[in-house]
Design a protein around this motif. Structure first.
Motif, short mmCIF file in Angstrom:
data_model
loop_
_atom_site.label_atom_id
_atom_site.label_comp_id
_atom_site.label_asym_id
_atom_site.label_seq_id
_atom_site.Cartn_x
_atom_site.Cartn_y
_atom_site.Cartn_z
N TYR A 111 0.82 -1.21 0.00
CA TYR A 111 0.00 0.00 0.00
C TYR A 111 0.86 1.26 0.00
CZ TYR A 111 -3.78 -3.24 1.19
OH TYR A 111 -4.69 -4.26 1.17
N ARG A 112 2.04 1.19 0.58
CA ARG A 112 2.94 2.35 0.53
C ARG A 112 3.42 2.61 -0.89
NH1 ARG A 112 7.74 1.69 4.52
NH2 ARG A 112 8.09 3.85 3.89
N VAL A 113 3.75 1.53 -1.61
CA VAL A 113 4.23 1.68 -2.99
C VAL A 113 3.12 2.19 -3.90
CG1 VAL A 113 5.07 0.42 -5.01
CG2 VAL A 113 6.06 -0.04 -2.76
N THR A 114 1.90 1.66 -3.73
CA THR A 114 0.78 2.06 -4.59
C THR A 114 0.17 3.39 -4.18
OG1 THR A 114 -0.77 0.77 -3.24
CG2 THR A 114 0.25 -0.32 -5.14
N GLY A 115 0.53 3.89 -2.99
CA GLY A 115 -0.01 5.15 -2.53
C GLY A 115 -1.45 5.07 -2.06
N ASP A 116 -1.89 3.89 -1.69
CA ASP A 116 -3.27 3.69 -1.23
C ASP A 116 -3.33 4.02 0.27
OD1 ASP A 116 -5.84 2.93 -0.70
OD2 ASP A 116 -5.73 1.04 -1.81
N GLY A 117 -3.51 5.29 0.58
CA GLY A 117 -3.49 5.74 1.97
C GLY A 117 -4.63 5.17 2.80
N ALA A 118 -5.82 5.06 2.20
CA ALA A 118 -6.97 4.54 2.95
C ALA A 118 -6.74 3.09 3.36
CB ALA A 118 -8.23 4.66 2.11
N ALA A 119 -6.25 2.29 2.42
CA ALA A 119 -5.97 0.88 2.73
C ALA A 119 -4.84 0.76 3.75
CB ALA A 119 -5.62 0.12 1.46
N LEU A 120 -3.84 1.64 3.65
CA LEU A 120 -2.72 1.62 4.59
C LEU A 120 -3.20 1.92 6.00
CD1 LEU A 120 0.32 1.44 5.10
CD2 LEU A 120 0.48 3.86 4.53
N ARG A 121 -4.01 2.97 6.13
CA ARG A 121 -4.56 3.31 7.46
C ARG A 121 -5.45 2.18 7.97
NH1 ARG A 121 -4.87 8.28 4.84
NH2 ARG A 121 -7.03 7.93 4.25
N GLY A 122 -6.21 1.58 7.05
CA GLY A 122 -7.11 0.51 7.46
C GLY A 122 -6.37 -0.71 7.98
N VAL A 123 -5.30 -1.12 7.31
CA VAL A 123 -4.59 -2.32 7.74
C VAL A 123 -3.83 -2.07 9.04
CG1 VAL A 123 -2.43 -1.94 6.46
CG2 VAL A 123 -3.20 -4.26 6.92
N ILE A 124 -3.33 -0.84 9.22
CA ILE A 124 -2.62 -0.53 10.47
C ILE A 124 -3.59 -0.52 11.64
CG2 ILE A 124 -1.35 1.26 11.71
CD1 ILE A 124 -0.03 2.01 9.06
N PHE A 125 -4.72 0.16 11.48
CA PHE A 125 -5.69 0.22 12.57
C PHE A 125 -6.38 -1.13 12.77
CE2 PHE A 125 -10.11 0.68 13.92
CZ PHE A 125 -9.94 1.32 15.13
N GLY A 126 -6.82 -1.74 11.68
CA GLY A 126 -7.58 -2.97 11.79
C GLY A 126 -6.78 -4.12 12.37
N SER A 127 -5.51 -4.24 12.00
CA SER A 127 -4.70 -5.34 12.51
C SER A 127 -4.55 -5.24 14.02
CB SER A 127 -3.33 -5.33 11.83
OG SER A 127 -2.63 -4.12 12.09
N ARG A 128 -4.34 -4.04 14.52
CA ARG A 128 -4.20 -3.87 15.96
C ARG A 128 -5.54 -4.06 16.68
NH1 ARG A 128 -0.67 1.64 16.10
NH2 ARG A 128 -2.42 2.28 14.81
N PHE A 129 -6.60 -3.48 16.12
CA PHE A 129 -7.90 -3.57 16.76
C PHE A 129 -8.38 -5.01 16.88
CE2 PHE A 129 -12.52 -3.81 16.35
CZ PHE A 129 -12.92 -3.10 17.47
N TYR A 130 -8.34 -5.75 15.77
CA TYR A 130 -8.88 -7.10 15.78
C TYR A 130 -7.97 -8.06 16.57
CZ TYR A 130 -12.47 -5.73 12.51
OH TYR A 130 -13.57 -5.11 11.93
N SER A 131 -6.68 -7.80 16.56
CA SER A 131 -5.78 -8.65 17.36
C SER A 131 -6.07 -8.49 18.84
CB SER A 131 -4.32 -8.30 17.06
OG SER A 131 -3.98 -8.65 15.75
#
Length: 239
Positions: A111-131
């Motif tokens: 997501y950093r390479v593709t510049g997909d900021g929404a997906a990047l924020r989602g995976v960072i927040f979601g991974s921590r929240f669901y874990s």
């Protein structure tokens, strides 16, 4: 300012070594300079590997010293209970992440390479929240099972098991955050809380507890471990 190894080590090379191995020493120092000051991917990877290696070596030394201290403070019986319960909590904390520490290493760079900021924020927040959510459910299920079948468990294990369950959500959070940090090449943020800060804090809190007159028991050690685990994981989250 970057201090290169040749600037630090070079002046202290003995003349007899310089006379005999001067060319080889200069070549090794030049390679070290490239690793220390280089901006390319190779130098970055080498610096990351060296920093990881250094942290793990220091962690091993701390672990060895902490085992000696905890065994002397607690005695063989209580120390055995503490180690067994703590290792079980660490294993459950890692399993409760259901693969998120590996998933973030796969998706964050993409997501950093593709510049997909929404997906990047989602995976960072979601991974921590669901874990943390899943790990909390695991901890609550363990506590509920222990409560229901407490009569079948030897009494000396009951309180340590309850206390260990409190650590599981923060252990899972630490695992995921280490994966996130690795994805950004933040090795110090990813490894230091788990391998350096937490074990040192366990010893510190345990020493303070004993100085305040608390019993030298597995329960006291796990109480110190709760404080250390939550402090390290929340601190890592804020950083």
């Amino acid at each position: 300012m970057v201090f290169e190894p040749s600037q630090i080590v070079g002046p202290f090379v003995p003349p007899f070594l310089r006379a005999r191995f001067g060319e080889r020493i200069d070549m090794m120092l030049a390679q070290a300079d490239g690793i220390a000051a280089g901006r390319d991917e190779s130098a970055l990877a080498q610096r990351t590997a060296l920093l990881t290696f250094f942290i793990r070596i220091v962690s091993a030394l701390i672990a060895y010293g902490s085992q000696v201290l905890m065994a002397r403070w607690l005695g063989a019986h209580e120390y055995g209970i503490f180690v067994w319960v703590w290792v079980a909590a660490v294993i459950l904390g890692g399993l409760a992440c259901i693969g998120f520490p590996s998933a973030v290493v796969r998706f964050i760079p993409q997501y950093r390479v593709t510049g997909d900021g929404a997906a990047l924020r989602g995976v960072i927040f979601g991974s921590r929240f669901y874990s943390v959510l899943i790990a909390s459910l695991v901890a609550l299920a363990g506590m509920a099972g222990l409560f229901l079948f407490e009569d079948f468990v030897t009494r000396i294990w009951v309180l340590p098991l309850y206390l260990a369950a409190v650590c599981i959500p923060m252990l899972a959070l630490g695992e995921v955050q280490a994966g996130v940090a690795r994805s950004f090449n933040w090795v110090n943020i990813g490894l230091t809380p788990t391998y350096l800060v937490r074990p040192v804090l366990i010893l510190l809190f345990m020493a303070v507890a004993l100085a305040q007159g608390y019993e030298a028991s597995a329960a006291t050690a796990l109480g110190s471990t709760i404080l250390a685990t939550w402090f390290a994981s929340i601190g890592q989250l804020l950083i």
